[in-house]
Design a protein around this motif. Structure first.
Motif, PDB file in Angstrom:
ATOM      1  N   ASN A  51      13.523  10.302  -9.463  1.00  0.00           N
ATOM      2  CA  ASN A  51      13.076   9.326  -9.302  1.00  0.00           C
ATOM      3  C   ASN A  51      12.921   8.035  -9.363  1.00  0.00           C
ATOM      4  N   PRO A  52      12.951   7.014  -8.747  1.00  0.00           N
ATOM      5  CA  PRO A  52      12.646   5.941  -9.391  1.00  0.00           C
ATOM      6  C   PRO A  52      10.977   5.548  -9.041  1.00  0.00           C
ATOM      7  N   ASP A  53      10.075   5.071  -9.359  1.00  0.00           N
ATOM      8  CA  ASP A  53       8.724   5.298  -9.177  1.00  0.00           C
ATOM      9  C   ASP A  53       7.996   3.587  -8.410  1.00  0.00           C
ATOM     10  N   ILE A  54       8.321   4.132  -7.322  1.00  0.00           N
ATOM     11  CA  ILE A  54       8.331   2.958  -5.549  1.00  0.00           C
ATOM     12  C   ILE A  54       7.078   1.649  -6.429  1.00  0.00           C
ATOM     13  N   LEU A  55       6.034   2.635  -6.485  1.00  0.00           N
ATOM     14  CA  LEU A  55       4.646   1.710  -6.304  1.00  0.00           C
ATOM     15  C   LEU A  55       5.275   0.618  -7.818  1.00  0.00           C
ATOM     16  N   ALA A  56       5.121   2.098  -9.000  1.00  0.00           N
ATOM     17  CA  ALA A  56       5.546   1.269 -10.156  1.00  0.00           C
ATOM     18  C   ALA A  56       6.211  -0.493 -10.269  1.00  0.00           C
TER      19      ALA A  56
ATOM     20  N   VAL B 118       0.784  -0.990  -0.372  1.00  0.00           N
ATOM     21  CA  VAL B 118       0.498   0.118  -0.414  1.00  0.00           C
ATOM     22  C   VAL B 118       1.025   1.262   0.108  1.00  0.00           C
ATOM     23  N   ALA B 119       0.606   2.413  -1.172  1.00  0.00           N
ATOM     24  CA  ALA B 119       1.415   3.014  -1.437  1.00  0.00           C
ATOM     25  C   ALA B 119       0.986   4.781  -0.723  1.00  0.00           C
ATOM     26  N   THR B 120       0.984   4.613  -0.046  1.00  0.00           N
ATOM     27  CA  THR B 120       0.265   6.433   0.391  1.00  0.00           C
ATOM     28  C   THR B 120       1.080   7.390   0.730  1.00  0.00           C
ATOM     29  N   ALA B 121       2.455   6.425   1.119  1.00  0.00           N
ATOM     30  CA  ALA B 121       3.700   8.366   0.552  1.00  0.00           C
ATOM     31  C   ALA B 121       3.761   9.529  -0.582  1.00  0.00           C
ATOM     32  N   ALA B 122       4.234  10.563   0.355  1.00  0.00           N
ATOM     33  CA  ALA B 122       4.130  11.369  -1.059  1.00  0.00           C
ATOM     34  C   ALA B 122       5.145  10.819  -1.398  1.00  0.00           C
ATOM     35  N   VAL B 123       6.180  10.333  -1.979  1.00  0.00           N
ATOM     36  CA  VAL B 123       7.740  10.369  -2.307  1.00  0.00           C
ATOM     37  C   VAL B 123       8.189  11.419  -3.804  1.00  0.00           C
ATOM     38  N   ALA B 124       8.977  12.510  -3.272  1.00  0.00           N
ATOM     39  CA  ALA B 124       9.194  13.585  -4.453  1.00  0.00           C
ATOM     40  C   ALA B 124       9.670  12.345  -5.854  1.00  0.00           C
ATOM     41  N   ASP B 125       9.163  13.068  -6.643  1.00  0.00           N
ATOM     42  CA  ASP B 125       9.475  12.965  -8.064  1.00  0.00           C
ATOM     43  C   ASP B 125      11.035  13.210  -8.670  1.00  0.00           C
ATOM     44  N   TYR B 126      11.501  14.291  -8.461  1.00  0.00           N
ATOM     45  CA  TYR B 126      12.914  14.355  -8.962  1.00  0.00           C
ATOM     46  C   TYR B 126      13.692  14.555  -7.139  1.00  0.00           C
TER      47      TYR B 126
ATOM     48  N   ALA C 187      -1.136   2.565 -16.405  1.00  0.00           N
ATOM     49  CA  ALA C 187      -0.091   2.808 -16.446  1.00  0.00           C
ATOM     50  C   ALA C 187       0.858   1.851 -15.790  1.00  0.00           C
ATOM     51  N   LYS C 188       0.489   1.682 -13.787  1.00  0.00           N
ATOM     52  CA  LYS C 188       1.306   1.011 -13.232  1.00  0.00           C
ATOM     53  C   LYS C 188       0.820  -0.338 -12.633  1.00  0.00           C
ATOM     54  N   GLY C 189      -0.921  -0.749 -13.272  1.00  0.00           N
ATOM     55  CA  GLY C 189      -0.611  -1.906 -13.222  1.00  0.00           C
ATOM     56  C   GLY C 189      -1.124  -2.138 -11.478  1.00  0.00           C
TER      57      GLY C 189
ATOM     58  N   GLY D 105      -2.124   1.570  -4.768  1.00  0.00           N
ATOM     59  CA  GLY D 105      -1.605   3.523  -4.638  1.00  0.00           C
ATOM     60  C   GLY D 105      -3.283   3.976  -4.468  1.00  0.00           C
ATOM     61  N   PHE D 106      -2.689   4.943  -4.678  1.00  0.00           N
ATOM     62  CA  PHE D 106      -2.892   6.611  -3.914  1.00  0.00           C
ATOM     63  C   PHE D 106      -2.535   7.764  -5.546  1.00  0.00           C
ATOM     64  N   ALA D 107      -3.452   8.643  -5.384  1.00  0.00           N
ATOM     65  CA  ALA D 107      -3.455   9.387  -6.647  1.00  0.00           C
ATOM     66  C   ALA D 107      -4.142  11.265  -6.053  1.00  0.00           C
ATOM     67  N   ALA D 108      -2.709  11.691  -5.948  1.00  0.00           N
ATOM     68  CA  ALA D 108      -2.656  12.929  -5.557  1.00  0.00           C
ATOM     69  C   ALA D 108      -3.181  13.809  -6.601  1.00  0.00           C
ATOM     70  N   GLU D 109      -4.651  14.536  -7.030  1.00  0.00           N
ATOM     71  CA  GLU D 109      -4.701  14.908  -8.047  1.00  0.00           C
ATOM     72  C   GLU D 109      -5.193  17.180  -7.988  1.00  0.00           C
TER      73      GLU D 109
ATOM     74  N   ALA E 242      -5.980   6.756 -15.400  1.00  0.00           N
ATOM     75  CA  ALA E 242      -5.046   6.930 -16.081  1.00  0.00           C
ATOM     76  C   ALA E 242      -3.190   6.112 -14.775  1.00  0.00           C
ATOM     77  N   LYS E 243      -3.294   6.138 -14.029  1.00  0.00           N
ATOM     78  CA  LYS E 243      -2.439   5.764 -12.765  1.00  0.00           C
ATOM     79  C   LYS E 243      -2.335   4.667 -12.863  1.00  0.00           C
ATOM     80  N   ARG E 244      -3.999   3.656 -12.385  1.00  0.00           N
ATOM     81  CA  ARG E 244      -4.187   2.536 -12.351  1.00  0.00           C
ATOM     82  C   ARG E 244      -3.398   1.453 -13.491  1.00  0.00           C
TER      83      ARG E 244
HETATM   84  N1  CTP Z   1       4.397   6.563  -6.075  1.00  0.00           N
HETATM   85  C1  CTP Z   1       5.684   6.051  -5.336  1.00  0.00           C
HETATM   86  N2  CTP Z   1       7.201   6.621  -5.893  1.00  0.00           N
HETATM   87  C2  CTP Z   1       7.011   7.445  -6.931  1.00  0.00           C
HETATM   88  C3  CTP Z   1       6.022   8.574  -6.628  1.00  0.00           C
HETATM   89  C4  CTP Z   1       4.882   7.503  -6.363  1.00  0.00           C
HETATM   90  O1  CTP Z   1       5.442   4.939  -4.674  1.00  0.00           O
HETATM   91  N3  CTP Z   1       8.599   8.193  -6.948  1.00  0.00           N
HETATM   92  C5  CTP Z   1       3.690   6.178  -5.523  1.00  0.00           C
HETATM   93  C6  CTP Z   1       2.742   6.999  -4.681  1.00  0.00           C
HETATM   94  O2  CTP Z   1       2.837   6.125  -3.595  1.00  0.00           O
HETATM   95  C7  CTP Z   1       1.435   6.957  -4.685  1.00  0.00           C
HETATM   96  C8  CTP Z   1       1.290   6.990  -6.397  1.00  0.00           C
HETATM   97  O3  CTP Z   1       2.631   6.724  -7.073  1.00  0.00           O
HETATM   98  O4  CTP Z   1       0.651   5.532  -4.307  1.00  0.00           O
HETATM   99  C9  CTP Z   1       0.984   7.888  -7.417  1.00  0.00           C
HETATM  100  O5  CTP Z   1       2.082   8.750  -6.705  1.00  0.00           O
HETATM  101  P1  CTP Z   1       1.293  10.755  -7.238  1.00  0.00           P
HETATM  102  O6  CTP Z   1       1.921  11.477  -6.968  1.00  0.00           O
HETATM  103  O7  CTP Z   1      -0.620  10.500  -7.486  1.00  0.00           O
HETATM  104  O8  CTP Z   1       1.293   9.685  -9.207  1.00  0.00           O
HETATM  105  P2  CTP Z   1       3.256   9.717 -10.074  1.00  0.00           P
HETATM  106  O9  CTP Z   1       2.829   9.165 -10.506  1.00  0.00           O
HETATM  107  O10 CTP Z   1       4.249  10.510  -9.049  1.00  0.00           O
HETATM  108  O11 CTP Z   1       3.271  10.892 -10.767  1.00  0.00           O
HETATM  109  P3  CTP Z   1       2.598  12.480 -10.627  1.00  0.00           P
HETATM  110  O12 CTP Z   1       2.862  13.120  -9.591  1.00  0.00           O
HETATM  111  O13 CTP Z   1       3.134  13.190 -12.226  1.00  0.00           O
HETATM  112  O14 CTP Z   1       0.956  12.954 -10.760  1.00  0.00           O
END
Ligand code: CTP
Ligand code: CA
Length: 225
Positions: A128-133, A96-104, A164-166, A146-150, A160-162
């Motif tokens: 950064n790597p996408d941990i959930l994907a 279960v990925a609730t973390a707000a992981v920094a994308d960069y 794309a990440k499967g 996963g979560f999607a913060a929009e 689309a996220k569901r």
């Molecule tokens: N997530 C993750 N690793 C990352 C980025 C996101 O595991 N590097 C996970 C988050 O914990 C969340 C999901 O992916 O469960 C979606 O995160 P979100 O920020 O909404 O989407 P992104 O795929 O990062 O796309 P964007 O920020 O461009 O909307």
């Protein structure tokens, strides 16, 4: 209070859950962060524990007390979070990925404190790597949530996220507005899975976490019993 035994639907399952923000180091004293409080993730960790799951929590820095879980691992950066997740994931049934992981993250964190020598400073960031994907792409993958913060077009982006990440499930929430999201006590979610959806209306995050945990258990058991 303990729930009746019959409701401990996740007894015998192990859940790996990420929570909180990550901090991406710029130099030894500074970082890039985000507004995640970790509250929803910690509440969900507790709620899954109350359903009988053994919860392994991997958390970025928060101001919250650590909930009662089987194991708690504290990390700072996205790369540390990924390493902890990859070490634990093989022994877990759900992720279960609730973390707000920094994308960069900063491309070249400075070894010493950056001095204010220049009038302007440009930061170069790398993905950064996408941990959930990465977890969803494992063979075999755990049941993934996963979560999607929009801020806009919540449903379209979440679906689309569901895909794309499967993912097995995705919980979408609106952020950045007046109601709900980061730094708030209440939130609302819309949860999507293959062929289904459920709206969890605005309510305190602790109650929302219990409802989401029950829904996760329901969908997981549907697939795995
Ligand atoms: N997530 C993750 N690793 C990352 C980025 C996101 O595991 N590097 C996970 C988050 O914990 C969340 C999901 O992916 O469960 C979606 O995160 P979100 O920020 O909404 O989407 P992104 O795929 O990062 O796309 P964007 O920020 O461009 O909307
Ligand atoms: Ca993101």
């Amino acid at each position: 209070a303990m729930r009746p035994l019959a409701e401990r639907l996740l007894t015998g399952t192990r859940v790996l859950l990420t929570a909180g923000p990550t901090r991406e180091l710029l130099d030894p004293v500074r970082y890039l962060g985000n507004r995640s409080s970790g509250r929803m993730g910690y509440a969900l960790a507790s709620a899954l524990g109350h359903l009988g799951a053994q919860v392994v929590l991997v958390s970025g820095p928060t101001a919250l007390p650590v909930p009662k879980v089987a194991e708690s691992i504290q990390v700072e950066t996205a790369l540390e979070m990924r390493a902890a997740v990859m070490e634990q994931v093989a022994s877990c049934d759900l992720f279960v990925a609730t973390a707000a992981v920094a994308d960069y993250r900063p491309a070249e964190p400075a070894a010493r404190k950056i001095k204010k020598d220049a009038e302007e400073l440009t930061l170069r960031l790398v993905r950064n790597p996408d941990i959930l994907a990465e977890v969803a792409a494992l063979t075999p993958p755990p049941f993934t949530v996963g979560f999607a913060a929009e801020t806009d077009e919540v449903e379209r982006h979440a679906l689309a996220k569901r895909t794309a990440k499967g993912l097995d499930m995705i919980a979408a929430n609106r952020v950045g507005g007046e109601r709900g999201g980061f730094e708030r006590d209440e939130n609302a979610l819309t949860v999507f899975w293959d062929g289904g959806r459920r709206d969890l209306p605005m309510m305190p995050k602790t109650r929302l976490a219990r409802e989401l945990a029950a829904l996760i258990a329901e969908r997981y058991l549907e697939r795995h019993v």
